[in-house]
Enzyme design. Structure first.
Site, PDB file in Angstrom:
ATOM      1  N   GLY A 248     -45.963 -25.016   8.878  1.00 30.54           N
ATOM      2  CA  GLY A 248     -45.157 -26.221   8.818  1.00 30.54           C
ATOM      3  C   GLY A 248     -44.233 -26.374   7.636  1.00 30.54           C
ATOM      4  O   GLY A 248     -43.401 -27.284   7.624  1.00 30.54           O
ATOM      5  N   GLU A 290     -50.461 -20.522   8.820  1.00 28.80           N
ATOM      6  CA  GLU A 290     -49.700 -19.923   9.911  1.00 28.80           C
ATOM      7  C   GLU A 290     -48.181 -20.100   9.719  1.00 28.80           C
ATOM      8  O   GLU A 290     -47.522 -20.804  10.472  1.00 28.80           O
ATOM      9  CB  GLU A 290     -50.116 -20.542  11.247  1.00 28.80           C
ATOM     10  N   PRO A 291     -47.622 -19.454   8.704  1.00 35.78           N
ATOM     11  CA  PRO A 291     -46.177 -19.564   8.509  1.00 35.78           C
ATOM     12  C   PRO A 291     -45.416 -18.797   9.585  1.00 35.78           C
ATOM     13  O   PRO A 291     -45.779 -17.685   9.964  1.00 35.78           O
ATOM     14  CB  PRO A 291     -45.965 -18.904   7.142  1.00 35.78           C
ATOM     15  N   GLY A 292     -44.377 -19.391  10.096  1.00 33.34           N
ATOM     16  CA  GLY A 292     -43.492 -18.704  11.035  1.00 33.34           C
ATOM     17  C   GLY A 292     -42.067 -18.889  10.574  1.00 33.34           C
ATOM     18  O   GLY A 292     -41.427 -17.982  10.046  1.00 33.34           O
ATOM     19  N   ARG A 293     -41.565 -20.125  10.718  1.00 26.99           N
ATOM     20  CA  ARG A 293     -40.215 -20.461  10.282  1.00 26.99           C
ATOM     21  C   ARG A 293     -39.976 -20.062   8.822  1.00 26.99           C
ATOM     22  O   ARG A 293     -38.930 -19.503   8.472  1.00 26.99           O
ATOM     23  CB  ARG A 293     -39.994 -21.964  10.457  1.00 26.99           C
ATOM     24  N   ARG A 330     -31.238 -24.783  19.656  1.00 24.92           N
ATOM     25  CA  ARG A 330     -31.934 -25.779  18.838  1.00 24.92           C
ATOM     26  C   ARG A 330     -31.111 -27.047  18.601  1.00 24.92           C
ATOM     27  O   ARG A 330     -31.673 -28.130  18.443  1.00 24.92           O
ATOM     28  CB  ARG A 330     -32.390 -25.179  17.507  1.00 24.92           C
ATOM     29  N   CYS A 361     -21.228 -23.488  30.522  1.00 22.19           N
ATOM     30  CA  CYS A 361     -20.649 -24.549  31.341  1.00 22.19           C
ATOM     31  C   CYS A 361     -21.536 -25.797  31.252  1.00 22.19           C
ATOM     32  O   CYS A 361     -22.147 -26.235  32.231  1.00 22.19           O
ATOM     33  CB  CYS A 361     -20.503 -24.072  32.781  1.00 22.19           C
ATOM     34  N   GLU A 362     -21.634 -26.342  30.037  1.00 24.81           N
ATOM     35  CA  GLU A 362     -22.427 -27.536  29.732  1.00 24.81           C
ATOM     36  C   GLU A 362     -21.730 -28.283  28.609  1.00 24.81           C
ATOM     37  O   GLU A 362     -21.442 -27.687  27.555  1.00 24.81           O
ATOM     38  CB  GLU A 362     -23.844 -27.164  29.270  1.00 24.81           C
ATOM     39  N   TYR A 390     -36.729 -19.188  15.881  1.00 21.04           N
ATOM     40  CA  TYR A 390     -36.509 -19.959  17.112  1.00 21.04           C
ATOM     41  C   TYR A 390     -35.079 -19.830  17.648  1.00 21.04           C
ATOM     42  O   TYR A 390     -34.587 -20.733  18.308  1.00 21.04           O
ATOM     43  CB  TYR A 390     -36.884 -21.434  16.915  1.00 21.04           C
TER      44      TYR A 390
END
Length: 431
Positions: A248, A290-293, A330, A361-362, A390
């Protein structure tokens, strides 16, 4: 600069991890994800070194695979003596294909199917992080069928509001993840796990949320988890070996974001955990995080080529690029901030205000709104910073757009880790 691996060359070009981004765009095309391997290894070493200094040799950082899951990433993690948190058979398969040691793998998820439990045990996964009562029974049944004793942690919900975006907040009592402490169900969860002879309960897990700049929710999580561990000891005579505090810690996406000192933050959390253990006469468990980012986000940079520029008088300017929500969803999902730079014009003033739009096309296909960049022209290269987490892992083939390649940079030398997807790749499973 928002990241310390960004510099400006005498030629007025943006450099990333020691290499000229304009030359990188020429060599590899756009859009392309670039990843700074040295930065990834630096972050891994901060976590491994600091956790062991604070909690001893059994302490272990588990990389949160969902942030960025490719074979080369698992090879790096293996070499850096990290553990991994995996949330699907696909992540398990990728880690196995890279030769990652499965005894250091922890299998997450709030709805593991019977087939996924079988698959994970076939691959000799180290630990299941069990999310709920139904899953507890299913893991017990499969382990008994095999005649093995499976190591597990129990995911509990500590009831902590991390004050982050609602979609990345997971520690409140009202959550699809884990079993709530506040209702008393978490104690019953532990009691049931201890009664199952094909499971070996090793400890407890929580995760309160992501992209946290205030570490107080993590300090509170440490305190609450120690208190819960002491409750279980006093009630059932069982003392947990492990406490997993989740991940986190936040990263800088724009200059206004604070910079987190990872080592200092871990030490502050450790002080709380140790003090609470001492107060409750509890031996300090091995602590997992649990580091990810925070491992990969600022190790990433995406390069795009500018196409059209549309100026709506008195309303807004749009600059369109050759990527968008297919390679970075994101902003569409979370209104996430990003730093955008006209990479070939670093010596000029960034006074052109615009929205950076993707090619899908959005109308919602935007990378960022209201950014200040050097006035772009067709063919200019735009760099979007801090895209290592991500982005690749959440990419899609919407509008039948192939996914970009991943190019790793180590010691100022680039190599392809993931090839650019082709049209044939996109339809290879179609009949």
């Amino acid at each position: 600069m928002v990241c310390d691996n960004l510099t400006v060359g005498a030629n007025g070009h943006l450099y990333f991890a020691g290499l000229d981004t304009i030359e990188l765009a020429k060599e590899y095309g756009t859009p392309t994800y670039f990843m700074d391997e040295n930065k990834i290894r630096e972050k891994c070493r901060i976590y491994t070194k600091t956790l062991k200094e604070c909690f001893g040799d059994k302490a272990l950082p588990l990389y949160a695979s969902k942030a960025f899951s490719i074979k080369q990433m698992y090879r790096i993690l293996s070499e850096e003596h990290m553990g991994i948190d995996v949330v699907s058979p696909g992540e398990i398969y990728t880690a196995c294909a890279a030769g990652f040691p499965m005894e250091r793998a922890f299998f997450h998820g709030n709805n593991k199917s019977d087939e996924e439990i079988v698959y994970a045990m076939d691959k000799q996964i180290g630990y299941f992080i069990v999310d709920n009562f139904d899953e507890l029974a299913a893991v017990q049944a499969e382990a008994a069928k095999r005649g093995i004793v499976q190591k597990v942690l129990l995911r509990v919900t500590p009831g902590i509001d991390p004050h982050t975006h609602q979609k990345i907040s997971t520690g409140n009592v009202d959550s699809k993840f884990g079993v709530a402490m506040q209702t008393g169900q978490a104690l019953e969860f532990a009691k049931q796990a201890l009664s199952m002879d094909s499971l070996s309960l090793k400890g407890f897990h929580c995760h309160v949320g992501s992209q946290l700049f205030d570490i107080e929710p993590l300090r509170e999580a440490g305190r609450t988890m120690v208190q819960f561990t002491a409750q279980v000891r006093d009630r059932f005579g069982y003392t947990a070996e492990l406490i997993d505090l989740g991940g986190g810690l936040g990263v800088r996406y724009v200059d206004s974001d604070p910079e987190i000192d990872l080592a200092a933050s871990i030490r502050e959390i450790a002080d709380v955990v140790k003090a609470e253990c001492a107060a409750l006469h509890l031996d300090v468990p091995a602590i997992l995080m649990e580091p990810g980012r925070s491992i990969v986000a600022d190790a990433g940079l995406t390069l795009y080529t500018v196409g059209s520029k549309k100026e709506i008088s008195g309303i807004k300017n749009y600059v369109s690029i050759d990527g968008g929500m297919t390679d970075n969803p994101r902003y569409t999902l979370y209104s996430s901030d990003y730093t955008v730079i006209n990479a070939g014009k670093m010596h000029e003033k960034a006074d052109y205000v615009c929205s950076v739009a993707g090619k899908c096309c959005e109308s919602g296909d935007l990378i960022q709104e209201g950014v200040h960049i050097v006035t772009p022209e067709r063919g200019d290269i735009l760099a979007v910073c801090t895209t290592g987490a991500y982005n690749y892992s959440m990419s899609s083939n919407y509008n039948a757009i192939p996914r970009p390649p991943v190019v790793m940079i180590r010691d100022a030398k680039a190599y392809v880790a993931v090839e650019r997807e082709t049209f044939d790749d996109m339809i290879c499973c179609q009949k």
